[in-house]
Write a protein that holds these residues in place. Structure first.
Motif, PDB file in Angstrom:
ATOM      1  N   ALA A  70       0.841  -1.195   0.000  1.00 45.36           N
ATOM      2  CA  ALA A  70       0.000   0.000   0.000  1.00 45.36           C
ATOM      3  C   ALA A  70       0.877   1.246   0.000  1.00 45.36           C
ATOM      4  N   LEU A  71       0.474   2.249  -0.764  1.00 47.03           N
ATOM      5  CA  LEU A  71       1.152   3.545  -0.676  1.00 47.03           C
ATOM      6  C   LEU A  71       0.960   4.122   0.719  1.00 47.03           C
ATOM      7  N   THR A  72       1.958   4.852   1.187  1.00 44.74           N
ATOM      8  CA  THR A  72       1.803   5.550   2.457  1.00 44.74           C
ATOM      9  C   THR A  72       0.868   6.742   2.266  1.00 44.74           C
ATOM     10  N   LEU A  73       0.318   7.228   3.364  1.00 42.87           N
ATOM     11  CA  LEU A  73      -0.557   8.401   3.267  1.00 42.87           C
ATOM     12  C   LEU A  73       0.209   9.606   2.736  1.00 42.87           C
ATOM     13  N   GLU A  74       1.491   9.729   3.097  1.00 45.13           N
ATOM     14  CA  GLU A  74       2.290  10.834   2.575  1.00 45.13           C
ATOM     15  C   GLU A  74       2.411  10.749   1.061  1.00 45.13           C
ATOM     16  N   GLN A  75       2.601   9.534   0.532  1.00 43.70           N
ATOM     17  CA  GLN A  75       2.685   9.357  -0.922  1.00 43.70           C
ATOM     18  C   GLN A  75       1.351   9.681  -1.591  1.00 43.70           C
ATOM     19  N   ILE A  76       0.264   9.330  -0.934  1.00 42.87           N
ATOM     20  CA  ILE A  76      -1.067   9.596  -1.493  1.00 42.87           C
ATOM     21  C   ILE A  76      -1.346  11.100  -1.506  1.00 42.87           C
ATOM     22  N   ILE A  77      -1.047  11.765  -0.397  1.00 40.79           N
ATOM     23  CA  ILE A  77      -1.301  13.202  -0.299  1.00 40.79           C
ATOM     24  C   ILE A  77      -0.519  13.966  -1.354  1.00 40.79           C
ATOM     25  N   ASN A  78       0.735  13.567  -1.580  1.00 43.71           N
ATOM     26  CA  ASN A  78       1.628  14.325  -2.458  1.00 43.71           C
ATOM     27  C   ASN A  78       1.595  13.861  -3.906  1.00 43.71           C
ATOM     28  N   MET A  79       0.600  13.099  -4.292  1.00 42.10           N
ATOM     29  CA  MET A  79       0.499  12.676  -5.689  1.00 42.10           C
ATOM     30  C   MET A  79       0.514  13.882  -6.620  1.00 42.10           C
TER      31      MET A  79
END
Length: 647
Positions: free
Chosen positions: A590-599
């Protein structure tokens, strides 16, 4: 006197040489390890002496320590020439420019090492130089990309003394200065900015800024984002120091590699208060809570949702809280609106739009006794907390349903602003659709570019009828706007399924934590910016189906909702493939939340692109200025080689 100056400079040089025996850096040696792309003649430039760090060749490097102070004995020819230069500086000033090479915004002297040494000894700020810029080869690293952002900034401003530690800050600076991203600076602009910068630098260093790893530019940007550039121009150093003292935790936050602390779920159980603590609890019997809106519930669906949330918590808490609204805060000065709420006795203030962030931070800095929360995501401000919902979880479900309904696989998506959280929503919808329909493609339009009507028209012209648009907690039979996922044919959309912000639940949980003091304790125990980013498992995000859907679809939606709550269904499971064919992640993680936020990319089955800043309407630009992803904030850049040649 000149002899004494040399003796003093020699002491400084020998002391530095003992600590740094390697001496002055030599650019030729650095370039033998790094790759250079090309050179650019910058002509005659005023350069900061602090940024002169070495020599071009090794010939003169043995005469100086790494701080450019001399290390040769007093009876040498070198020492005599140094003393003559010091006398010339005192009597008439050093006027002849040096020759230097600039690499990664650091300067290496070809001719004029002694002039640099003398001026550094006397504490001068700048020196004139004929400069040749050496551009590094672009390798995708943050260091090199940050430098190329500087090159683009220098091209329009000719300012070389302000630098940042993180990418995106040059555009943030231009926005904070009230300038267009591609607007060239006049000489008066440069003089005014230089005066403000060096005035701020003096106050910053005397406040302890020299002990921080972050740059003066980092602190300057924080300052003018709170107090404005105009106020900095007018302020004297003592005023600046006083304001810096108030916002110092925000300045220190720039030192953090990870300045944001994400809070993904509220604690399962609030701490219990003893009877005596309840009896001795200070403060008013009724908590005064303000809701500051950027519009009105009648004219804005976003404000309407927050107003529903306010009414919900007012009813839930009855006599424990009093809520009051301040609509249309952006019609005047939103900072004054927040101050009015504080004067009215409100000790908790929710500002419900990213466009209110600047006013929120300033009020929080100046009124630490008040709790201020802003509805936004991924903003690193220490003095306020932000709250947002993981709406991408709901968008994934909408996409999955859309994939089952469309025979052609052609789906539409209308997004409003390219801000944090929105790109994740687009990608989640596209991945959900791809899961149930491998041939699904999502055609993306932006209401902040074409308007809502224009975006829907563009999709209709492509013969696309299943369209995901803005979120709402309502289904209105006579509403002609498109909400959630709808089937659109002709003028009247048929609502199918909605992704819903449950602001009432969100506000209830936050206010409960304020009443039991656990939120304040969480803030005090952290030294970072607290971002609350809750999801479907906490009840702040939901999906509602309309009666137009079949029972089997209802059951499918319930299954996906429960799977997401239990972390069984993961919307962003790697590997992901972007539009450009790049693989993101691997091994079913799973992508981390930080990776998701900074897409800042779109997945492979999205047809469309993230708009450029100058394509946005005025409200879109204002929103992106506050919370936009870096890609949306960038000005239109020329190709790399051309930008370098004209730098």
């Amino acid at each position: 006197m000149a002899e004494q100056y040399y003796k003093d400079a020699l002491k400084l040089g020998l002391k530095d040489l003992a600590a740094h025996p390697e001496g002055l850096p030599v650019l030729d040696e650095i370039l033998s390890e790094d790759k250079a792309a090309s050179t650019v003649n910058l002509g005659l430039v005023q350069i900061p002496l602090a940024f002169i760090v070495g020599t071009r060749t090794g010939g003169r490097s043995t005469a100086f320590a790494s701080n450019f102070m001399p290390v040769l004995e007093e009876n040498t020819e070198f020492a005599v020439k140094w003393q003559h230069l010091s006398e010339a500086h005192i009597t008439e000033g050093i006027r002849d420019p040096i020759k230097a090479y600039e690499y990664m915004n650091r300067f290496y002297v070809l001719e004029g090492n002694k002039r640099v040494s003398v001026l550094k000894f006397f504490g001068a700020d700048t020196i004139e130089a004929v400069v040749t810029r050496i551009l590094p080869e672009r390798d995708g690293s943050d260091k090199v990309e940050l430098y190329y952002e500087f090159v683009a900034f220098y091209k329009i401003s000719k300012i070389n003394f302000v630098e940042f530690s993180k990418r995106g800050c040059y555009n943030e600076l231009l926005t904070a200065l009230g300038r267009e991203l591609d607007q060239e600076w006049e000489e008066d602009d440069r003089r005014t900015f230089a005066a403000a910068f060096y005035k701020f630098k003096k106050a910053y260093l005397s406040s302890g800024g020299d002990k921080l790893q972050s740059t003066i530019g980092d602190a300057l940007l924080s300052y003018i984002q709170i107090y404005s550039y105009d106020e900095l121009i007018e302020a004297d150093p003592n005023e600046i120091k006083k304001k810096l003292k108030l916002m110092w935790e925000d300045v220190q936050l720039k030192d953090e590699e990870e300045p944001i602390e994400l809070k993904t779920d509220p604690p399962e159980e609030a701490p219990k208060q003893s009877l005596i603590s309840r009896v001795l609890s200070s403060g008013p019997d009724t908590l005064q809570v303000a809701f500051v809106y950027d519009g009105t519930p009648v004219r804005s669906g976003w404000v309407h949702e927050h107003e529903e949330g306010r009414l919900y918590v007012q009813k839930r808490f009855e006599d424990k809280i009093d809520t009051v609204t301040y609509p249309n805060a952006l019609e005047g000065d939103p900072y004054e609106v927040i101050l009015q709420a504080i004067e009215d006795g409100c000790t908790v203030i929710f500002t419900t739009s990213p466009r209110l962030i600047k006013a929120s931070v300033r009020a929080a800095v100046e009124h630490p006794e008040v709790i201020i929360l802003n509805c936004s995501l991924n903003l690193s401000h220490r003095y306020i907390m932000t709250y947002y919902a993981r709406m991408y979880e709901a968008k994934f479900i909408l996409g999955a349903v859309a994939g089952t309904l469309s025979d052609s696989g052609k789906l539409g998506y209308v997004c409003d602003y390219p801000i944090f959280g929105q790109i994740a929503g687009i990608n989640a919808f596209a991945l959900g659709a791809q899961m149930t329909n491998p041939n699904a493609h999502v055609y993306l339009e932006w209401s902040s570019v074409k308007g809502a009507d224009g975006a829907n028209k563009a999709l209709a012209e492509r013969d696309i009828h299943f369209i995901s648009a803005q979120d709402t907690s309502r289904f209105l039979a006579d509403d002609r706007d498109t909400y959630g996922l709808s089937y659109v044919k002709g003028d009247t959309p048929t609502p199918l399924i909605n992704s819903v912000w449950c602001w009432g639940v969100y506000y209830e949980k936050i206010i409960s934590r304020i009443l039991d003091k656990s939120l304040q304790a969480e803030y005090n125990s952290s030294d970072k910016a607290l971002n609350y980013y809750w999801g479907m498992s906490t009840g702040v995000v939901d999906v509602w189906c309309s009666p137009n859907l079949k029972l089997s679809t209802y059951r499918f939606v319930d299954f996906l909702k429960e799977s997401i709550k239990q972390n069984i269904c993961i919307p962003f499971l790697t590997p992901l493939v972007t539009q450009s064919g790049e693989l993101i992640g691997a091994d079913q993680k799973a992508l981390t939340l930080e990776q998701i936020i900074n897409m800042d990319y779109l997945v492979e089955n999205v047809i469309g692109e993230i708009p450029k800043y100058n394509e946005l309407n005025p409200m879109g630009k204002a929103t992106v200025d506050s919370a936009g992803i870096e890609k949306a904030q960038n000005a239109v850049q020329e190709p790399e080689k051309k930008a370098g040649e004209q730098a």
